[in-house]
Design an enzyme around this catalytic site. Structure first.
Site, mmCIF file in Angstrom:
data_model
loop_
_atom_site.group_PDB
_atom_site.id
_atom_site.type_symbol
_atom_site.label_atom_id
_atom_site.label_comp_id
_atom_site.label_asym_id
_atom_site.label_seq_id
_atom_site.Cartn_x
_atom_site.Cartn_y
_atom_site.Cartn_z
ATOM 1 N N GLY A 1 38.093 30.880 38.682
ATOM 2 C CA GLY A 1 38.757 31.917 39.463
ATOM 3 C C GLY A 1 38.410 31.861 40.934
ATOM 4 O O GLY A 1 38.888 32.674 41.717
ATOM 5 N N GLY A 2 37.528 30.921 41.333
ATOM 6 C CA GLY A 2 37.210 30.767 42.754
ATOM 7 C C GLY A 2 36.221 31.799 43.239
ATOM 8 O O GLY A 2 35.241 32.103 42.555
ATOM 9 N N TYR B 1 34.226 20.689 54.261
ATOM 10 C CA TYR B 1 33.378 21.774 53.749
ATOM 11 C C TYR B 1 32.138 21.836 54.637
ATOM 12 O O TYR B 1 31.311 20.927 54.649
ATOM 13 C CB TYR B 1 32.945 21.532 52.299
ATOM 14 C CG TYR B 1 34.056 21.552 51.271
ATOM 15 C CD1 TYR B 1 35.285 22.139 51.520
ATOM 16 C CD2 TYR B 1 33.857 21.000 50.010
ATOM 17 C CE1 TYR B 1 36.284 22.167 50.555
ATOM 18 C CE2 TYR B 1 34.852 21.021 49.035
ATOM 19 C CZ TYR B 1 36.060 21.603 49.323
ATOM 20 O OH TYR B 1 37.048 21.623 48.374
ATOM 21 N N PRO C 1 38.402 26.668 38.612
ATOM 22 C CA PRO C 1 38.380 26.788 37.139
ATOM 23 C C PRO C 1 37.799 28.122 36.678
ATOM 24 O O PRO C 1 38.080 28.578 35.571
ATOM 25 C CB PRO C 1 37.490 25.613 36.698
ATOM 26 C CG PRO C 1 36.637 25.327 37.899
ATOM 27 C CD PRO C 1 37.519 25.595 39.086
ATOM 28 N N PRO D 1 35.154 35.363 40.503
ATOM 29 C CA PRO D 1 35.202 34.795 39.155
ATOM 30 C C PRO D 1 36.011 35.638 38.168
ATOM 31 O O PRO D 1 36.101 36.861 38.268
ATOM 32 C CB PRO D 1 33.726 34.704 38.773
ATOM 33 C CG PRO D 1 33.015 34.532 40.081
ATOM 34 C CD PRO D 1 33.804 35.356 41.071
ATOM 35 N N LEU D 2 36.630 34.950 37.209
ATOM 36 C CA LEU D 2 37.527 35.541 36.224
ATOM 37 C C LEU D 2 36.891 36.723 35.508
ATOM 38 O O LEU D 2 35.712 36.686 35.169
ATOM 39 C CB LEU D 2 37.856 34.509 35.133
ATOM 40 C CG LEU D 2 38.558 33.229 35.545
ATOM 41 C CD1 LEU D 2 38.578 32.258 34.372
ATOM 42 C CD2 LEU D 2 39.967 33.578 35.970
HETATM 43 N N1 LIG Z 1 41.663 20.968 46.275
HETATM 44 C C1 LIG Z 1 41.461 22.198 46.722
HETATM 45 O O1 LIG Z 1 42.273 22.732 47.464
HETATM 46 C C2 LIG Z 1 40.259 22.963 46.324
HETATM 47 C C3 LIG Z 1 40.208 24.353 46.555
HETATM 48 C C4 LIG Z 1 39.097 25.059 46.123
HETATM 49 C C5 LIG Z 1 38.048 24.380 45.510
HETATM 50 N N2 LIG Z 1 38.121 23.029 45.309
HETATM 51 C C6 LIG Z 1 37.049 22.295 44.585
HETATM 52 O O2 LIG Z 1 36.954 22.887 43.298
HETATM 53 C C7 LIG Z 1 35.594 23.267 43.048
HETATM 54 C C8 LIG Z 1 35.573 24.520 42.184
HETATM 55 O O3 LIG Z 1 36.125 25.620 42.878
HETATM 56 P P1 LIG Z 1 35.228 26.794 43.458
HETATM 57 O O4 LIG Z 1 33.819 26.354 43.523
HETATM 58 O O5 LIG Z 1 35.868 27.285 44.693
HETATM 59 O O6 LIG Z 1 35.450 27.949 42.419
HETATM 60 P P2 LIG Z 1 35.084 28.134 40.867
HETATM 61 O O7 LIG Z 1 34.405 26.927 40.335
HETATM 62 O O8 LIG Z 1 36.288 28.621 40.179
HETATM 63 O O9 LIG Z 1 34.085 29.374 40.946
HETATM 64 C C9 LIG Z 1 32.954 29.349 41.750
HETATM 65 C C10 LIG Z 1 32.413 30.763 41.800
HETATM 66 O O10 LIG Z 1 31.944 31.121 40.507
HETATM 67 C C11 LIG Z 1 30.564 31.455 40.584
HETATM 68 N N3 LIG Z 1 29.938 30.901 39.382
HETATM 69 C C12 LIG Z 1 29.820 29.601 39.038
HETATM 70 N N4 LIG Z 1 29.205 29.484 37.852
HETATM 71 C C13 LIG Z 1 28.931 30.751 37.439
HETATM 72 C C14 LIG Z 1 28.291 31.285 36.301
HETATM 73 N N5 LIG Z 1 27.823 30.496 35.341
HETATM 74 N N6 LIG Z 1 28.172 32.632 36.207
HETATM 75 C C15 LIG Z 1 28.653 33.445 37.165
HETATM 76 N N7 LIG Z 1 29.281 32.992 38.269
HETATM 77 C C16 LIG Z 1 29.401 31.654 38.408
HETATM 78 C C17 LIG Z 1 30.045 30.829 41.853
HETATM 79 O O11 LIG Z 1 28.989 31.593 42.374
HETATM 80 P P3 LIG Z 1 27.454 31.063 42.370
HETATM 81 O O12 LIG Z 1 27.333 30.089 43.493
HETATM 82 O O13 LIG Z 1 26.675 32.311 42.561
HETATM 83 O O14 LIG Z 1 27.213 30.439 41.028
HETATM 84 C C18 LIG Z 1 31.269 30.913 42.752
HETATM 85 O O15 LIG Z 1 31.367 32.193 43.334
HETATM 86 C C19 LIG Z 1 35.029 23.508 44.451
HETATM 87 O O16 LIG Z 1 33.614 23.493 44.455
HETATM 88 C C20 LIG Z 1 35.670 22.394 45.231
HETATM 89 O O17 LIG Z 1 34.935 21.193 45.060
HETATM 90 C C21 LIG Z 1 39.206 22.318 45.694
#
Ligand SMILES: NC(=O)c1ccc[n+]([C@@H]2O[C@H](COP(=O)([O-])OP(=O)(O)OC[C@H]3O[C@@H](n4cnc5c(N)ncnc54)[C@H](OP(=O)(O)O)[C@@H]3O)[C@@H](O)[C@H]2O)c1
Length: 295
Positions: free
Chosen positions: A218-219, A65, A216, A222-223
């Site tokens: 929607g990545g 990352y 969780p 968001p969902l």
């Molecule tokens: N193993 C794998 O292949 C893999 C792949 C993807 C991700 N991951 C891990 O999983 C973690 C979670 O995935 P992710 O971060 O990609 O996606 P996520 O947690 O599903 O969603 C993150 C998105 O939601 C927004 N968000 C978060 N909280 C919010 C809220 N309260 N209200 C409105 N929007 C909100 C964030 O924007 P803001 O920054 O503006 O809040 C960001 O755009 C990652 O950080 C990473 O550590 C692992």
């Protein structure tokens, strides 16, 4: 906020590592496209410090990352790491200058990846390393992972890794890996609307293995769902909080690592641990994925 409000606790099987069920995913701390520094470096440090101050003790990361940047920020914000903080990293890729994500799965690549994580985080051993199968992007595809898991098991014997997990894997790949070494967690794509792993989650729950959904919320997009918004409105919560609370209710082995670059969003996400969903509400939310599958 009391720690018990973060969804309760979970102990990774066969380990002394116990975490709050609401953790934090660090991917959103890098710049756009998970590349380069964040727009607001001080804000990124603030998010991590606020999370740990609120009781979060499970942080997900990867040295690819940024690359290196989220690990650098984690170190800057939190090193020396407080006792009990579990940092989970992953291997399987690296970043090329064109920002692509080529495979890094040879024994040499995996060993170098462990050393990169150790050096950048400032650690002697990594708590948990997930082997992330790159396959077809964000859905698992069948194929042997024995060679890579055997390398990680050897690095574990050398003391550089404490425990091993898997990411983007099928049930058959988990079984293959478990014949080689203990597996403490599985990190796959799953959320309220994307439920391919329903049967797998129940099976892992029976074995006591953690299931850690990535995306969780929607990545990157968001969902969104009118049912989700309706439920949230009735409960006086936000849709994001309901989506996270639904995961906590879905199975006791689910651990959350929602990603955010914003302290306000972090607070909102952590408060989801205090949201109780009735059986009727859970059934209504279950209907969202059921309706999508009919289309
Ligand atoms: N193993 C794998 O292949 C893999 C792949 C993807 C991700 N991951 C891990 O999983 C973690 C979670 O995935 P992710 O971060 O990609 O996606 P996520 O947690 O599903 O969603 C993150 C998105 O939601 C927004 N968000 C978060 N909280 C919010 C809220 N309260 N209200 C409105 N929007 C909100 C964030 O924007 P803001 O920054 O503006 O809040 C960001 O755009 C990652 O950080 C990473 O550590 C692992």
């Amino acid at each position: 906020m009391s720690e018990d409000k973060l969804g309760g606790r979970f102990t990774f099987p066969g380990t002394s590592l116990t975490v709050q069920r609401i953790g934090y995913g660090s991917m959103q701390l890098a710049g756009p496209g998970v590349w380069g520094p964040p727009k607001d470096p001080e804000g990124a440090v603030a998010v991590l410090r606020e999370a740990v101050a609120a009781g979060v003790n499970h942080i997900d990361t990867a040295d690819y990352y940024g690359p290196h940047l989220t690990n650098q920020i984690i170190r800057q914000a939190l090193h020396p790491f407080p006792a009990g903080l579990v940092i989970v990293t992953k291997l399987g890729s690296r970043r090329a200058p064109d920002k692509s994500w080529p495979l890094a799965i040879s024994p040499e690549d995996l060993t170098a990846g462990v050393h990169d994580n150790l050096r950048v985080l400032g650690l002697d051993a990594l708590d948990i390393v997930n082997y992330r199968v790159m396959g077809s992007g964000h859905d698992p595809v069948e194929g042997s992972i024995a060679e890579q898991v055997t390398v990680l098991a050897e690095l574990r014997r050398e003391g550089l890794i404490r425990h091993i997990g898997l990411s983007n894997v099928t049930a058959a790949q988990i079984a293959e890996a478990r014949a080689i070494t203990d597996i403490v967690c599985v990190q796959n794509n799953y959320n309220l609307t994307y439920r391919h792993d329903d049967a797998l989650i129940d099976d892992l729950a029976r074995q006591g293995i953690a299931y850690v959904p990535f995306w969780p919320l929607g990545g990157f997009t968001p969902l969104q769902s009118s049912t989700l918004s309706d439920v949230a409105g009735r409960l006086g919560a936000t849709p994001i909080q309901v989506a996270l609370a639904w995961l906590l209710h879905r199975s006791p082995n689910i651990l959350l690592i929602p990603g955010t670059s914003s302290v306000a969003h972090l607070r909102e996400n952590l408060a989801a641990g205090q949201l109780s969903l009735s059986p009727q509400t859970l059934a209504e939310l279950d209907g969202i994925a059921a309706a999508e599958m009919k289309h």
